[in-house]
Each structure stands twice: as structure tokens, then as C-alpha cells.
Design a protein around this motif. Structure first.
Motif, PDB file in Angstrom:
ATOM      1  N   ASP A 434       0.807  -1.213   0.000  1.00  0.00           N
ATOM      2  CA  ASP A 434       0.000   0.000   0.000  1.00  0.00           C
ATOM      3  C   ASP A 434       0.844   1.269   0.000  1.00  0.00           C
ATOM      4  O   ASP A 434       0.329   2.357  -0.281  1.00  0.00           O
ATOM      5  N   VAL A 435       2.156   1.137   0.302  1.00  0.00           N
ATOM      6  CA  VAL A 435       3.027   2.314   0.245  1.00  0.00           C
ATOM      7  C   VAL A 435       3.170   2.784  -1.200  1.00  0.00           C
ATOM      8  O   VAL A 435       2.978   3.975  -1.518  1.00  0.00           O
ATOM      9  N   LYS A 436       3.479   1.850  -2.087  1.00  0.00           N
ATOM     10  CA  LYS A 436       3.581   2.224  -3.505  1.00  0.00           C
ATOM     11  C   LYS A 436       2.218   2.604  -4.069  1.00  0.00           C
ATOM     12  O   LYS A 436       2.113   3.552  -4.862  1.00  0.00           O
ATOM     13  N   ALA A 437       1.173   1.895  -3.657  1.00  0.00           N
ATOM     14  CA  ALA A 437      -0.163   2.212  -4.157  1.00  0.00           C
ATOM     15  C   ALA A 437      -0.558   3.639  -3.777  1.00  0.00           C
ATOM     16  O   ALA A 437      -1.139   4.380  -4.585  1.00  0.00           O
ATOM     17  N   THR A 438      -0.232   4.023  -2.541  1.00  0.00           N
ATOM     18  CA  THR A 438      -0.538   5.393  -2.109  1.00  0.00           C
ATOM     19  C   THR A 438       0.277   6.405  -2.896  1.00  0.00           C
ATOM     20  O   THR A 438      -0.235   7.464  -3.287  1.00  0.00           O
ATOM     21  N   VAL A 442      -1.336   9.408  -5.086  1.00  0.00           N
ATOM     22  CA  VAL A 442      -1.058  10.822  -4.821  1.00  0.00           C
ATOM     23  C   VAL A 442      -0.488  11.510  -6.057  1.00  0.00           C
ATOM     24  O   VAL A 442      -0.780  12.687  -6.326  1.00  0.00           O
ATOM     25  N   THR A 443       0.332  10.814  -6.817  1.00  0.00           N
ATOM     26  CA  THR A 443       1.009  11.427  -7.969  1.00  0.00           C
ATOM     27  C   THR A 443       0.299  11.131  -9.282  1.00  0.00           C
ATOM     28  O   THR A 443       0.897  11.272 -10.358  1.00  0.00           O
ATOM     29  N   ARG A 444      -0.936  10.688  -9.213  1.00  0.00           N
ATOM     30  CA  ARG A 444      -1.690  10.382 -10.427  1.00  0.00           C
ATOM     31  C   ARG A 444      -1.771  11.616 -11.326  1.00  0.00           C
ATOM     32  O   ARG A 444      -1.960  12.746 -10.856  1.00  0.00           O
ATOM     33  N   ASP A 445      -1.584  11.403 -12.602  1.00  0.00           N
ATOM     34  CA  ASP A 445      -1.624  12.455 -13.633  1.00  0.00           C
ATOM     35  C   ASP A 445      -0.384  13.355 -13.628  1.00  0.00           C
ATOM     36  O   ASP A 445      -0.315  14.306 -14.414  1.00  0.00           O
ATOM     37  N   ALA A 446       0.612  13.094 -12.739  1.00  0.00           N
ATOM     38  CA  ALA A 446       1.863  13.867 -12.785  1.00  0.00           C
ATOM     39  C   ALA A 446       2.629  13.505 -14.054  1.00  0.00           C
ATOM     40  O   ALA A 446       2.681  12.342 -14.463  1.00  0.00           O
ATOM     41  N   ARG A 447       3.240  14.503 -14.679  1.00  0.00           N
ATOM     42  CA  ARG A 447       3.873  14.297 -15.980  1.00  0.00           C
ATOM     43  C   ARG A 447       5.334  13.881 -15.898  1.00  0.00           C
ATOM     44  O   ARG A 447       5.873  13.343 -16.859  1.00  0.00           O
ATOM     45  N   ASN A 448       5.992  14.136 -14.779  1.00  0.00           N
ATOM     46  CA  ASN A 448       7.412  13.808 -14.666  1.00  0.00           C
ATOM     47  C   ASN A 448       7.768  13.619 -13.190  1.00  0.00           C
ATOM     48  O   ASN A 448       6.937  13.827 -12.292  1.00  0.00           O
ATOM     49  N   LEU A 485       1.146   6.315   7.238  1.00  0.00           N
ATOM     50  CA  LEU A 485       0.269   6.832   6.196  1.00  0.00           C
ATOM     51  C   LEU A 485      -1.192   6.714   6.589  1.00  0.00           C
ATOM     52  O   LEU A 485      -2.035   7.491   6.127  1.00  0.00           O
ATOM     53  N   LYS A 486      -1.503   5.763   7.453  1.00  0.00           N
ATOM     54  CA  LYS A 486      -2.880   5.584   7.904  1.00  0.00           C
ATOM     55  C   LYS A 486      -3.214   6.502   9.077  1.00  0.00           C
ATOM     56  O   LYS A 486      -4.264   7.160   9.099  1.00  0.00           O
ATOM     57  N   ASP A 487      -2.294   6.576  10.064  1.00  0.00           N
ATOM     58  CA  ASP A 487      -2.558   7.391  11.259  1.00  0.00           C
ATOM     59  C   ASP A 487      -2.393   8.886  10.993  1.00  0.00           C
ATOM     60  O   ASP A 487      -3.017   9.717  11.652  1.00  0.00           O
ATOM     61  N   LYS A 488      -1.471   9.239  10.082  1.00  0.00           N
ATOM     62  CA  LYS A 488      -1.267  10.628   9.657  1.00  0.00           C
ATOM     63  C   LYS A 488      -0.877  11.554  10.802  1.00  0.00           C
ATOM     64  O   LYS A 488      -1.370  12.673  10.917  1.00  0.00           O
ATOM     65  N   THR A 505       9.768   4.083  -4.505  1.00  0.00           N
ATOM     66  CA  THR A 505       8.826   3.176  -5.175  1.00  0.00           C
ATOM     67  C   THR A 505       8.406   3.717  -6.541  1.00  0.00           C
ATOM     68  O   THR A 505       7.989   2.946  -7.409  1.00  0.00           O
ATOM     69  N   LEU A 506       8.518   5.027  -6.727  1.00  0.00           N
ATOM     70  CA  LEU A 506       8.201   5.643  -8.030  1.00  0.00           C
ATOM     71  C   LEU A 506       9.410   5.706  -8.949  1.00  0.00           C
ATOM     72  O   LEU A 506       9.317   6.265 -10.050  1.00  0.00           O
TER      73      LEU A 506
END
Length: 830
Positions: A434-438, A442-448, A485-488, A505-506
Motif C-alpha cells: 500500500d506504500v507504492k499504491a498510495t 497521490v502522484t496520479r496524472d503527474a507528468r514527470n 500513512l494511515k494514522d497521519k 517506489t516511483l
């Protein structure tokens, strides 16, 4: 060669073979020759003392004295009386050396340089272990327990090397212990050999002592004991808590030396708890002060160390080569010449109570002028102290580059070099998915990669609903990042570690930097950096800009201009007012703190140790399963040697107790039926008498086993009367104890021969008198042997062997019956 001489040589060799696991920890490894020489002197002193002969405790004291004299001559001869006797000056020098060695151990990672302090600790430790092994195996003739100090020596070496002691060193240490057991097999185990196989096995007809019956050879017995010991040694290290990184703490920071140009490696410290305590303090104690000609100090973070290894549980610094500090540091890795760069200079003064092994300085530094023994680690661009060098009261000047790449330049950055990308994008397989999934969400649609980095930063600092809290518990665990990431909620360690892990992970090269925020401007133009300015932040690599700082922690630090979408997400903690020119040293001296937290006292320091910090985690504390395994392992080690004592006590209580219970061995020994006319032992009605026969034969068995424990082997081929005479003669019994043996023997004869045996009172008391007689006539060694390692305990093994043979025979019979039945069964037509 005599048995004791062989044991002495085996003890010396076993200790050195176990000490071989320490060889990879220090270079050069010439200390092993010093240890071998001193240990040889100690072993020789023991040999002479035992031939004198001296009492065992006196022998050990004599060996201890020789060890002290030898160590004094080697390490403190200039301060000693007559170059040999340890006077007050020699003792003081040895204490100083030991303290310096402890500091070197905390400073260097493996392989550490062979400093005088480390050499004293290694040689002294090996000599102490060797003295224990020699005392147990040779003086007290207890070779099996001598494996415990050997195992401790190997376990320490394996732990300090982070589990990397290697198969060769384990095999070498195990072989040394096995040789020690085999040597005992020709000396002390020559008597144990009769225990394990020399006496008659009750219930096995046709076997008598001394009648040529086969016995288990001592050598074979030694091999079996050695195999069990090696098995325990294989299991126990897995239950022990591991030590990682340097000799005592976290990852290394590069290779260091006690001399110019060469040496070992310098390790970082693990002050996660100290860092958190520092941030919680109400009083902000000053650690250093500086003046600079920088126009804007909001981004002038003072960097200590870079953490570039992530194993899922912690971030730590790699062990890399270090060199002498060059006059001008190399151009930063990956930084293009056309990027906007301003060179600034700062003069720094460290507080007298701030003791750190890394030099705080802006990143990236291009020139450092500092007095003392400092070394340069090129990959992390950090300076580390060598040979007790710290920042305490240090005054130094740093010229650094204020790098300000544009957002457009970062967005257009090309791919990082393959080697760098491969090293700085590693993530462990244990990292939750879930670390990479998150990160992808979060970076969805980022171009670079640049946009991905900014979105990660802003999600942590502004958009993700995270809360800054220094009271969040920290520990270890593979789920640490996922839980954060869950407790924030957390502090800078959690934010920087998590962003760096997600960036990896990216596919973005990332590491974590630890140090201080810029500090607070003072009225005299200087800038004061306090203990509460301690901070951690991620550094991401972009080709053309090099390693670039980001700020994901809310309410802390300042967001770099190149990482802002609109306005800064944070503000500096009291940024200094711009200064147009470099100044001299600050006019105000650093304030000395009078308070020191209990945590700092426990760490032996009263200044912040912000360096390599383990990953934030679930705060679950010590691993329960590991603790249970350690407890079970320790209990096993402590209980195993006492099992013969426990069995013997239970057997005595069963035989002599009020119930007079009758075990299988006594039952097998009771004859039945009328006595023959010729008077030979035959079958009587003892079984009909039941309790009387059982009681009498149980007491007789107890007397025979007591005699056996004190060195008189049983000979069941003799009549009870002859056996009693033999026990009295060989056991040198006198008075009541001798009469008690004969009285019980007559009671046994009545059980075996009389048509109707009559009960005899006081049999248990008779056995007690016999035992007291043996105890009074034996020396201390024989008494301890009879108590802790009774020879009659071999009956347990015989009984187990008999049951196994019986079970095997029954299974063979059943298998043959089933096979025969299957063969007789009619076969159906095809």
C-alpha cells in the motif's frame, strides 16, 4: 602427552578458533597474535599450578594474576612498576585505554582500525574467555559447560558484524569446541565412557561389567555431544537480538583511520529516542552559532549525515571509503555548470557541550577550514571525526553553494545515471504494497518525476491531513511507513522517511538527510542554532541539479522556492536577517547548558546526537516472539546441564519415598517361583509379596546407584552379599554405613531366596546412611560430580534405548504380519 596437557592445548586452540570470528571486525588483525601469546602464558601458568598441585581456586587465581601481568606488560609497560607490575599509573592508563576503545567501538563500523583501545578490548576479552574455558575444561574438568563462553564469544562477533560472521568462522568455532570435547573424551570422558556404556545395562541379559560387553566409545560420545552443542549454537543466534551497522550502532558513514590515508570505517549513531526527546524539551539549548554572508538563510540547513540504505525497518548510512579533507571539495554530483549557484561563506562555533562526530555544515559545501582530525566521505559530502575528534568547541569556516534550480529545469531533468538509480531506488520486498499504491494515487496524472516529488511533498505538508506531533511513539517494524500513512501523525523523522521511501517506489532516487534547520537570528547579527532545531528531510536526485532538498514536514522548516506551487508551505524557524558580508567569529560565546536529560546521561552525552535515525514505526516495542525465544534459549542452556541432577533426585525420591513405588527395572529384577533345591538363585514368591520385594529391591538399586555416582561401578553378576562386600571395600565405607550395606544385602537375599520374605523396616534410612558414608569419605570434586553429573543417570539413556528397540521390534512384527496377510489375500481377476 598427558590428558591434562592435551586438554590445555585444546582449550587454547578452541578459544582462538572462536575468536577468529572477530578477525573481520578490525584491520589489520595482528591483535590475534598478541592474544594468542598472552593466552599461552595463562595456559602455561595453569599447567604449572596443576602440577604443583594447587587447589582449583588457587590455580584460577594464579592464572588471573599472570593474565594481569601480561596485559600490563603489553599495554601499560611504560606506566607499570618494573615494566610489569600494575601500579596506580598503569591502572589509570588501562582505564583510559579501555574508555578510548569503547568510544572507538561506537565510532567505527567494521572493519575498524586497530587502535590501542580496541586492541586492549579484543585481547583482554579473548584472554578472559580463554581463562574461563581453561578453568572449566581443564581445572574443573567440565568441558561441556566450557562451550558457553566460547558461544558467547562467537555470538558477540556475529552480532557486531550484523550477522555477517560467515559460515567459515562458525565452522571454525564449532570445530574448536568439538576438538575440546574430543580431547576430554580421552581424559575425563574416559570415565564418562563407562557411564555411557561400560556398566551392565539392567534388563539386558548376558552383559556384565568387564566381561567383554560392548560399550560406547568415548570418542563417539564426544561426537554426539559436539553435534548437539553445534545444533544449539546454530539455533541460539537466531533467537538473540541482532546488532546492525557499525560495531555498536547504526550504519557506517565511511571508512576512517587512525592514521593518514588508511583505516577502517566510521559509523553513525542511532539517536532516534534522543532526537525525539530533544524536540520535546521546553528549554531550547544552543548547540552552535554562526555568521554568514548569505542573503537569505531560510534554506541554509546544516547537514550532518545522509542516510541512503533502506531495509524496510530502518534508514542508515552506507559504509563507504573516507579520505583526507581536500583543500577544495569536488563539484557536487549531478550539478550542471549552468544552474544558478551562489557561493556563500559562514563562520561557525560549536558549543562546548555539543559533542558530535559529524560536522554540521550547509549542503553542498565546497571548502571547509577546520582544525583537528577530520575525514571526508565523498558520496555523502560529510565530514566525520577520526580518533576521538568531535565538534565540542570547534571553530570552523565553510564555503558552500546556494543552488537554486528552476522548476522548469527540474521538470526537464533527464534520467539519472544507471548506477546511481540502481542504488538509490532500492526498496525491500518487505515494504507493504500500500506504500507504492498510495504514492501512485497521490502522484496520479503527474507528468514527470519533479511533479511527482512536489505532489508527495505537498500531500504530506498541506493536502493530506497530516499532523505534526513529537509525542508519537516510535519503534521498529516492517509496517511502520504503512501505519504512518494511515494514522497521519508524527514528526520530521516519519515525514522524511516516508516521502523518501515512496519516492523510491516511483523510481526517483532518494535518501534522507539529518541535521539542523537554519536557526534563529540574534540581535548581534549572528544566528543561534538550538537543540530543538534538530531536523530530518528527504533529498531527491535530479540530473542537472544533483541532490535536491524537499520539505514534507508541516509547520517545520521552509519549502524551497523550486518546490513551491504557489506560496511557501512553511516558514523558517526564526530565519536570520540577511547579512551582506562575512564576519568574524560571533561575539557572544555559545551558552553552556546546565540541564541534561536522563536519556542523554544514559547515552553518555549531554549534547544532541542527531545522526542516523531508524525508521519510525508502530511503537510496538520489543518483538514478543524474539523475547520468548531468548528466554527459552537461556532456560534451555541453564537447565540442560542440570537434567542429570533432576533425574537422580527424582529417582531417589521415588525409590525411598513413603509409597515405595516400583519401577520397571525393579520389576524385571524380581524373580518368581520356588527356590531350587541346590540353593541357586531362582524364582521365589517375591512377586506375591509385592510391596515388600519391590521396596527392598528399590532400596538396593538406590545403594548401587549411590556407589556408582561416587565411582564404584555396579557389577550385577555378583550375589547381593558379594556385591555388598565389594561396595564396602571399593567405597572405603566404615562403621554404620558399611553395616547398612550388609543389612540391605541380607534383606535382598531374603527377597530372592526366602519362600515368604518378611518386611524389613528402616530400609530408606539404611540407604541414607550409605549415602552419608560415601559423602563423608569423598573429596570435593567427587561430591560435585556425584551431585551435578551422577554416573547412574545413564540409566535414562538405557531406558530410552530399550523402549526404542522394543517399539522398533513391535513395528517390525506388525509390518511383517501385515505383509504376510497381504500376500495371503486372494487377488481379484483382472
Amino acid at each position: 602427552m598427558s590428558g591434562r596437557a592435551r586438554l590445555t592445548l585444546a582449550s587454547w586452540a578452541a578459544t582462538l578458533m572462536a575468536a577468529g570470528a572477530l578477525l573481520p571486525l578490525v584491520r589489520p588483525a595482528t591483535w590475534i597474535f598478541t592474544a594468542a601469546f598472552v593466552l599461552a602464558l595463562v595456559s602455561g601458568a595453569g599447567t604449572l599450578a596443576r602440577r604443583a598441585p594447587l587447589a582449583a581456586p588457587v590455580t584460577v587465581l594464579a592464572q588471573t594474576a599472570v593474565a594481569l601481568l601480561a596485559l600490563t606488560a603489553v599495554f601499560a609497560h611504560e606506566q607499570a612498576v618494573l615494566w610489569l607490575l600494575p601500579g596506580p599509573e598503569a591502572v589509570s592508563h588501562a582505564v583510559d585505554l579501555f574508555r578510548a576503545g569503547a568510544e572507538d567501538v561506537g565510532r567505527y563500523a567494521a572493519p575498524a582500525p586497530d587502535t590501542e583501545g580496541i586492541r586492549l578490548m579484543l585481547v583482554g576479552g579473548v584472554v578472559v574467555i580463554g581463562l574461563l574455558v581453561d578453568a572449566l575444561a581443564v581445572t574443573f574438568r567440565r568441558a561441556a559447560p566450557a562451550g558457553l563462553p566460547l558461544l558467547a564469544l562467537y555470538s558477540v562477533a556475529a552480532g557486531l558484524s550484523g550477522g555477517g560472521a560467515g559460515r567459515l568462522w562458525f565452522l571454525l568455532a564449532g570445530t574448536g569446541y568439538l576438538l575440546l570435547l574430543l580431547a576430554e573424551g580421552r581424559d575425563r570422558l574416559s570415565r564418562w565412557g563407562r557411564v555411557f556404556g561400560g556398566a551392565q545395562r539392567t534388563g539386558r541379559p548376558g552383559t556384565t561389567v568387564g566381561s567383554g560387553a560392548q560399550s560406547f566409545a568415548p570418542v563417539r560420545t564426544g561426537r554426539r555431544i559436539g553435534a548437539v552443542a553445534l545444533g544449539v549454537a546454530l539455533v541460539v543466534p537466531f533467537a538473540l537480538p541482532g546488532l546492525s551497522g557499525g560495531l555498536l550502532a547504526g550504519g557506517g558513514g565511511g571508512e576512517g583511520s587512525g592514521g593518514a590515508g588508511k583505516g577502517g570505517t566510521i559509523s553513525t549513531v542511532n539517536p532516534l529516542v534522543s532526537l525525539q526527546d530533544d524536540l520535546r524539551q521546553q528549554e531550547d539549548r544552543e548547540v552552535l552559532r554562526y555568521r554568514t554572508n548569505a542573503v537569505d538563510t531560510s534554506g541554509m540547513y546544516l547537514r550532518l549525515v545522509a542516510l541512503d540504505q533502506f531495509d524496510g525497518l530502518s534508514w542508515k548510512s552506507s559504509v563507504r571509503p573516507v579520505v583526507d579533507v581536500p583543500e577544495r571539495l569536488p563539484w557536487p554530483e549531478g550539478l550542471a555548470q549552468d544552474v544558478r549557484v551562489t557561493e556563500v561563506t559562514g563562520n561557525f562555533v560549536a558549543s562546548g557541550n555539543y559533542e558530535q562526530k559529524w560536522l554540521p555544515m550547509p549542503f553542498p559545501a565546497s571548502r571547509v577550514d577546520v582544525e583537528g582530525r577530520w575525514r571526508y566521505e565523498p558520496a555523502g559530502r560529510m565530514l566525520v571525526g577520526d580518533d576521538k575528534q568531535t565538534t565540542r568547541g570547534a571553530r570552523y569556516q565553510v564555503t558552500s553553494l546556494d543552488v537554486r534550480p528552476t522548476a522548469e529545469r527540474l521538470a526537464a531533468a533527464g534520467p539519472a545515471p544507471e548506477e546511481l538509480r540502481r542504488e538509490y531506488t532500492k526498496v525491500p520486498s518487505s515494504l507493504p504494497g500500500d506504500v507504492k499504491a498510495t504514492a501512485l494515487e497521490v502522484t496520479r496524472d503527474a507528468r514527470n518525476d519533479y511533479e511527482r516529488a512536489v505532489r508527495l511533498q505537498d500531500w504530506f505538508a498541506r493536502d493530506g491531513g497530516f499532523r505534526y506531533d513529537v509525542d508519537v511513539q516510535s519503534g521498529t517494524g516492517a509496517q511502520a511507513v504503512s501505519r504512518f500513512l494511515k494514522d497521519k501523525e508524527g514528526f520530521c523523522v516519519h515525514f522524511s522517511f516516508s516521502m523518501a521511501a515512496m519516492a523510491r517506489t516511483l523510481g526517483i532516487p532518494a535518501r534522507v538527510a539529518v541535521g539542523f534547520m537554519p536557526g534563529t537570528a540574534q540581535s548581534d547579527g549572528s544566528v543561534s542554532v538550538g537543540i530543538r532545531d534538530a531536523h530530518a528531510w528527504p533529498e531527491l536526485y535530479f540530473e542537472g541539479a544533483g541532490w535536491t532538498r524537499f520539505e514534507p514536514t508541516p509547520q517545520r522548516g521552509s519549502t524551497p522556492s523550486y518546490a513551491r506551487e504557489t506560496t511557501p508551505s512553511g516558514s523558517a524557524t526564526g530565519p536570520a536577517q540577511p547579512q551582506q558580508s562575512a564576519s568574524a567569529q560571533p561575539s557572544a560565546a555559545p551558552s553552556a547548558a546546565e540541564s541534561c536529560t536522563p536519556q542523554m546521561r544514559r547515552l553518555g552525552e549531554c549534547g544532541p546526537e542527531q545522526a542516523a535515525v531508524e525508521a519510525a514505526s508502530d511503537g510496538s516495542g520489543p518483538d514478543l516472539m524474539g523475547t520468548v525465544l531468548v528466554v527459552l534459549g537461556v532456560a534451555l542452556v541453564l537447565v540442560l546441564p542440570l537434567l542429570p541432577l533432576f533425574w537422580r533426585s527424582r529417582a531417589r525420591a521415588r525409590r525411598l519415598g513413603p509409597a515405595g513405588s516400583w519401577d520397571a527395572e525393579e520389576a524385571a529384577a524380581v524373580p518368581s517361583g520356588p527356590a531350587p533345591a541346590d540353593g541357586r538363585p531362582g524364582r521365589s514368591s517375591a512377586r506375591g509379596a509385592g510391596g515388600t520385594a519391590a521396596r527392598t529391591l528399590a532400596v538396593w538399586r538406590e545403594i548401587n546407584d549411590t556407589a556408582w555416582d561416587y565411582g564404584v561401578e555396579p557389577d550385577e553378576s555378583r550375589t547381593p552379599r558379594a556385591a555388598a562386600a565389594r561396595i564396602v571395600r571399593l567405597g572405603e565405607l566404615r562403621g554404620e554405613s558399611a553395616d547398612a550395606v550388609h543389612r540391605v544385602a541380607r534383606a535382598v537375599e531374603e527377597v530372592l531366596y526366602a519362600p515368604r520374605p518378611q518386611p524389613v523396616a528402616g530400609l530408606a534410612e539404611e540407604a541414607g546412611r550409605v549415602r552419608a558414608g560415601f559423602h563423608a569419605g569423598a573429596n570435593r570434586r567427587t561430591r560435585l560430580r556425584a551431585l551435578l553429573a551422577p554416573r547412574s543417570a545413564v540409566r535414562v539413556r538405557w531406558a530410552a534405548s530399550a523402549r526404542w528397540a522394543s517399539a522398533t521390534a513391535r513395528w517390525s512384527e506388525r509390518r511383517e504380519a501385515l505383509t504376510a496377510r497381504f500376500r495371503r489375500a486372494p487377488h481379484g481377476a483382472g
